[in-house]
Scaffold this active site. Structure first.
Site, mmCIF file in Angstrom:
data_model
loop_
_atom_site.group_PDB
_atom_site.id
_atom_site.type_symbol
_atom_site.label_atom_id
_atom_site.label_comp_id
_atom_site.label_asym_id
_atom_site.label_seq_id
_atom_site.Cartn_x
_atom_site.Cartn_y
_atom_site.Cartn_z
ATOM 1 N N ASP A 72 0.824 -1.208 0.000
ATOM 2 C CA ASP A 72 0.000 0.000 0.000
ATOM 3 C C ASP A 72 0.865 1.268 0.000
ATOM 4 O O ASP A 72 2.085 1.222 0.230
ATOM 5 C CB ASP A 72 -0.909 -0.026 1.249
ATOM 6 C CG ASP A 72 -2.262 0.591 0.990
ATOM 7 O OD1 ASP A 72 -2.372 1.440 0.082
ATOM 8 O OD2 ASP A 72 -3.213 0.244 1.712
ATOM 9 N N ASP A 88 -10.849 1.801 -3.288
ATOM 10 C CA ASP A 88 -11.314 1.365 -1.972
ATOM 11 C C ASP A 88 -12.827 1.196 -1.972
ATOM 12 O O ASP A 88 -13.397 0.697 -1.010
ATOM 13 C CB ASP A 88 -10.922 2.399 -0.901
ATOM 14 C CG ASP A 88 -9.503 2.169 -0.402
ATOM 15 O OD1 ASP A 88 -8.875 1.180 -0.841
ATOM 16 O OD2 ASP A 88 -9.020 2.979 0.416
HETATM 17 C C1 GLA Z 1 -5.791 1.776 2.375
HETATM 18 C C2 GLA Z 1 -6.190 0.658 1.432
HETATM 19 C C3 GLA Z 1 -7.270 -0.182 2.072
HETATM 20 C C4 GLA Z 1 -6.781 -0.731 3.377
HETATM 21 C C5 GLA Z 1 -6.317 0.397 4.282
HETATM 22 C C6 GLA Z 1 -5.651 -0.124 5.540
HETATM 23 O O1 GLA Z 1 -6.819 2.681 2.533
HETATM 24 O O2 GLA Z 1 -6.598 1.181 0.216
HETATM 25 O O3 GLA Z 1 -7.651 -1.230 1.209
HETATM 26 O O4 GLA Z 1 -5.726 -1.642 3.154
HETATM 27 O O5 GLA Z 1 -5.392 1.251 3.613
HETATM 28 O O6 GLA Z 1 -5.210 0.901 6.352
#
Ligand code: GLA
Length: 699
Positions: free
Chosen positions: A445, A502
């Site tokens: 990420d 997301d």
């Molecule tokens: C980001 C990612 C999510 C999740 C969160 C965890 O927002 O896009 O899918 O993994 O971080 O903190």
């Protein structure tokens, strides 16, 4: 003037090359016959001088510069450091040499006064994709700074008059906008240190009379600059010029004596229409390692199931529930390391948290394996929380301006990836985690923008990723950046999957997945069944609808099965089984967009070796009682196909289908009938989706 042609299977590029002068692309289009007279082609397209032009009208060509009266953005910009100032250079690059290979043309330009040369490559790659890049070397003695060098500069053939670009935001990626190219042109520069949500690294030009399209992309995970300068005042020959390249802050790229810089690769694809364009970008050979990939496993990701409420027992329970649905990979998201119990701390402390896992990750991983799944882990290596042991030990490792504040985003700072000690630390931690634990998959990420500016950050990120891939070639990696904030073919050359958004709301996904899949194959697009109500949009959607939509991608689940009803779990398990049956087709086949008169109906279809699966989804209440039939695409017109609606059917299907029993048995129709007339499915209720399975019959 000499003429050189580069031929792909279906396209030809013709270059006009003048030693000591310019290089231009005078033809980009359908493959020309072998004997085409290129000098004649040039003669029929060349323009005479008209009023109000310089005495020698400028040719922007393949390396447009500010010299000679061209009004657009130069493809190369250099400054010279002189004592305590920096002065912009007037450049004058001339073509001095070219070399032609079967699929590539390499052009060398030289600026005699500065002693600098630029090499530009035009290559026809897999599936007819045109790849361009440039490199610059300072062979003169001056203290130069490189302010700009485009990976692609292309005078756009006149017939492409419309432009489709993309914008977006967190949880709302890839929103399409179409308009004429002239008179405004286009300019988009990203500043977040990654492609970001604003979509400026993807572009489609269109010839409205034929539907022919030209897709362009910069395969680069850092900042980009994309622009189209129309020849607004007529100073040149009327063509607009498209440019794509990396962008950086002034002074960042020093070009001292003998120093050089190489651009990322820009990709350019020509196709008869948008579906054909997708197929050029989706070709398996475009991603180098894809030929060795195994079938994409169905994921369950802990994020929208448990968030930060992690405990070993809860995760064991979640894993058991996952396995009972047919899930094949259990991915432990954020919260497993250091003191990370919310998103305010511990990034950088990549040690398994003893509070959550008193005996390490071993027992959970063993349970996951016993249940027949493999194990994946979330990491965000390029970041550091101010509240972390790493930051307390190395406060100078983050991007910052000495003496200034360090503004955070999501409570975190970014590490300086250009530093070797930072990369060594991160490699050490990740390598140890992968050696000590049977981790098959990393969700990588990147949840903040990069500021202050970050020279060579992307190179540092690539170096770390490459080192890790080399040490652990069997580990699959997903690129996530708060969803789709870092999606490009540069990161995809090193990873196996991207997280498109997301936003798991199926209605939003019906826009987001078709938009990304204009360029990216379904195989790399994570596609999860989220909870209802959806945590981002608040929408409540039936399991049948959510699951059908999620089948079109790399399917997964990001919800807690314990919070689903028995019926919902059954429905989800049935769709997971369906996905497994069809993933070979979905991931290796050709994607077609299906047109429908109702803008609230989304249709997609994948064909592969005589089999096909289509998705038809209605999002809003239809204005008519009987929705128009959905016309299929990509079939062999003369072949006969068995058409079936695989189980489970959406609610009320029996009631609204005129002949449900015939649908149950399956119908047989020719490709021509299916593509011309289509299928009349009940698509009037909002949030109804159908999967349609087709099998070509022998003979
Ligand atoms: C980001 C990612 C999510 C999740 C969160 C965890 O927002 O896009 O899918 O993994 O971080 O903190």
């Amino acid at each position: 003037m000499e003429f050189v042609r580069l031929d792909g299977e279906r396209l030809t590029l013709v270059f006009a090359l003048e030693t000591g002068g310019e290089a231009d692309c005078i033809y980009l289009g359908a493959r020309l016959p072998g004997g085409e007279d290129l000098a004649m082609l040039a003669a029929t397209t060349a323009r005479g001088r008209h009023e109000s032009q310089p005495d020698v009208p400028p040719v922007p060509g393949l390396l447009p510069e500010g010299k000679a009266g061209w009004s657009g953005t130069p493809a190369v910009r250099l400054s010279e450091r002189r004592e305590d100032t920096c002065v912009q250079c007037a450049t004058d690059f001339r073509l001095v040499a070219w070399e032609q290979y079967p699929d590539e043309l390499v052009l060398t330009f030289y600026d005699e006064l500065l002693g600098v040369d630029i090499e530009q490559s035009w290559r026809i790659g897999a599936s007819g994709m045109v790849c361009t890049e440039a490199s610059i070397t300072n062979g003169g003695g001056r203290r130069l700074v490189l302010d700009r060098l485009s990976a692609l500069a292309l005078p756009i053939p006149h017939r492409f008059t419309r432009l489709t670009s993309f914008t977006g935001r967190w949880a709302g990626e890839m929103q399409e906008h179409s308009r004429p190219i002239a008179p405004e042109g286009f300019a988009r520069t990203s500043v977040a240190g990654k492609p970001g949500f604003a979509g400026g690294n993807w572009l489609i030009l269109e010839d409205p009379s034929s539907g022919e399209v030209l897709g362009a992309h910069l395969a680069w995970s850092g900042d980009h600059d994309t622009r189209i300068d129309p020849d607004m005042v007529g100073s040149a020959d009327g063509r607009a010029v498209l440019q794509m390249g990396a962008s950086w802050d002034g002074g960042e790229v020093d070009l001292g004596h003998e120093a050089g810089y190489r651009t990322p690769v820009a990709m350019l694809a020509l196709a008869a229409d948008r579906s054909a364009l997708a197929q050029v970008f989706h070709a398996r050979a475009i991603l180098p390692d894809r030929k060795d990939w195994r079938p994409r496993k169905v994921h369950l990701n802990s994020w929208e199931a448990l968030g930060f409420n992690l405990a070993e027992s809860a995760l064991m329970r979640l894993a058991e529930d996952a396995a009972s649905l047919g899930i094949e990979r259990f991915v432990l998201d954020d919260g497993w390391f250091g003191g990370r119990r919310d998103d305010r701390s511990s990034l950088g402390d990549w040690f398994v948290s003893p509070d959550v896992f008193p005996n390490g990750l071993g027992p959970l991983i063993a349970r996951v394996h016993d249940l027949g799944m493999d194990f994946g882990l979330w990491v965000e290596p390029e970041m550091v929380s101010p509240d972390s042991d790493l930051y307390r030990r190395h406060p100078d490792w983050c991007l910052h301006t000495p003496g200034r504040e360090r503004p955070a985003m999501r409570g975190q700072l970014a590490l300086d990836m250009a530093r070797e000690d930072v990369r060594e630390y991160l490699f050490g931690r990740l390598d140890a985690l992968l050696r000590e634990n049977a981790v098959a998959y990393l969700k990588w990420d990147h949840n903040r923008d990069l500021f202050p500016s970050a020279p060579r950050q992307t190179e540092g990120f690539y170096a770390l990723l490459d080192a890790l891939r080399a040490a652990h070639p069997q580990v699959e990696i997903e690129s996530c950046s708060s969803g789709g904030g870092r999606i490009d073919f540069g990161v995809l050359a090193r990873t196996h999957r991207v997280w498109p958004s997301d936003n798991n709301d199926a209605i939003e996904r019906l826009r987001i997945i078709p938009a990304w899949s204009q360029f990216l194959p379904l195989e790399v697009l994570g596609s999860h069944v989220g909870p209802s109500p959806n945590p981002i949009t608040g929408r409540r959607l039936s399991m049948d609808f959510r699951a059908k939509v999620a089948v079109f991608g790399h399917m997964g689940v990001e919800a807690d099965p314990a919070r689903m009803s028995e019926k919902e779990r059954e429905c989800l398990a049935a769709h997971i089984a369906l996905y497994k049956q069809w993933r070979g087709v979905l991931h290796e086949g050709q994607l077609h967009r299906l047109a429908h008169p109702d803008p609230n109906v989304t249709g997609m279809m994948v064909t592969h070796e005589g089999r096909a699966l289509a998705l038809a989804a209605q999002t809003a209440f239809s204005p008519v009682f009987d929705a128009a039939p959905l016309r299929l695409a990509g079939l062999d017109p003369d072949a006969r196909y068995r058409v079936a609606l695989p189980d489970p059917w959406p609610a009320k299907a029996r009631h609204y289908l005129a002949t449900p029993d015939r649908w149950r048995e399956g119908l047989t129709l020719s490709g021509t009938a299916l593509m011309t007339q289509g299928l009349a499915l009940p698509l009037t209720h909002p949030e109804t989706a159908w999967l349609i399975a087709l099998e070509r019959l022998p003979g």
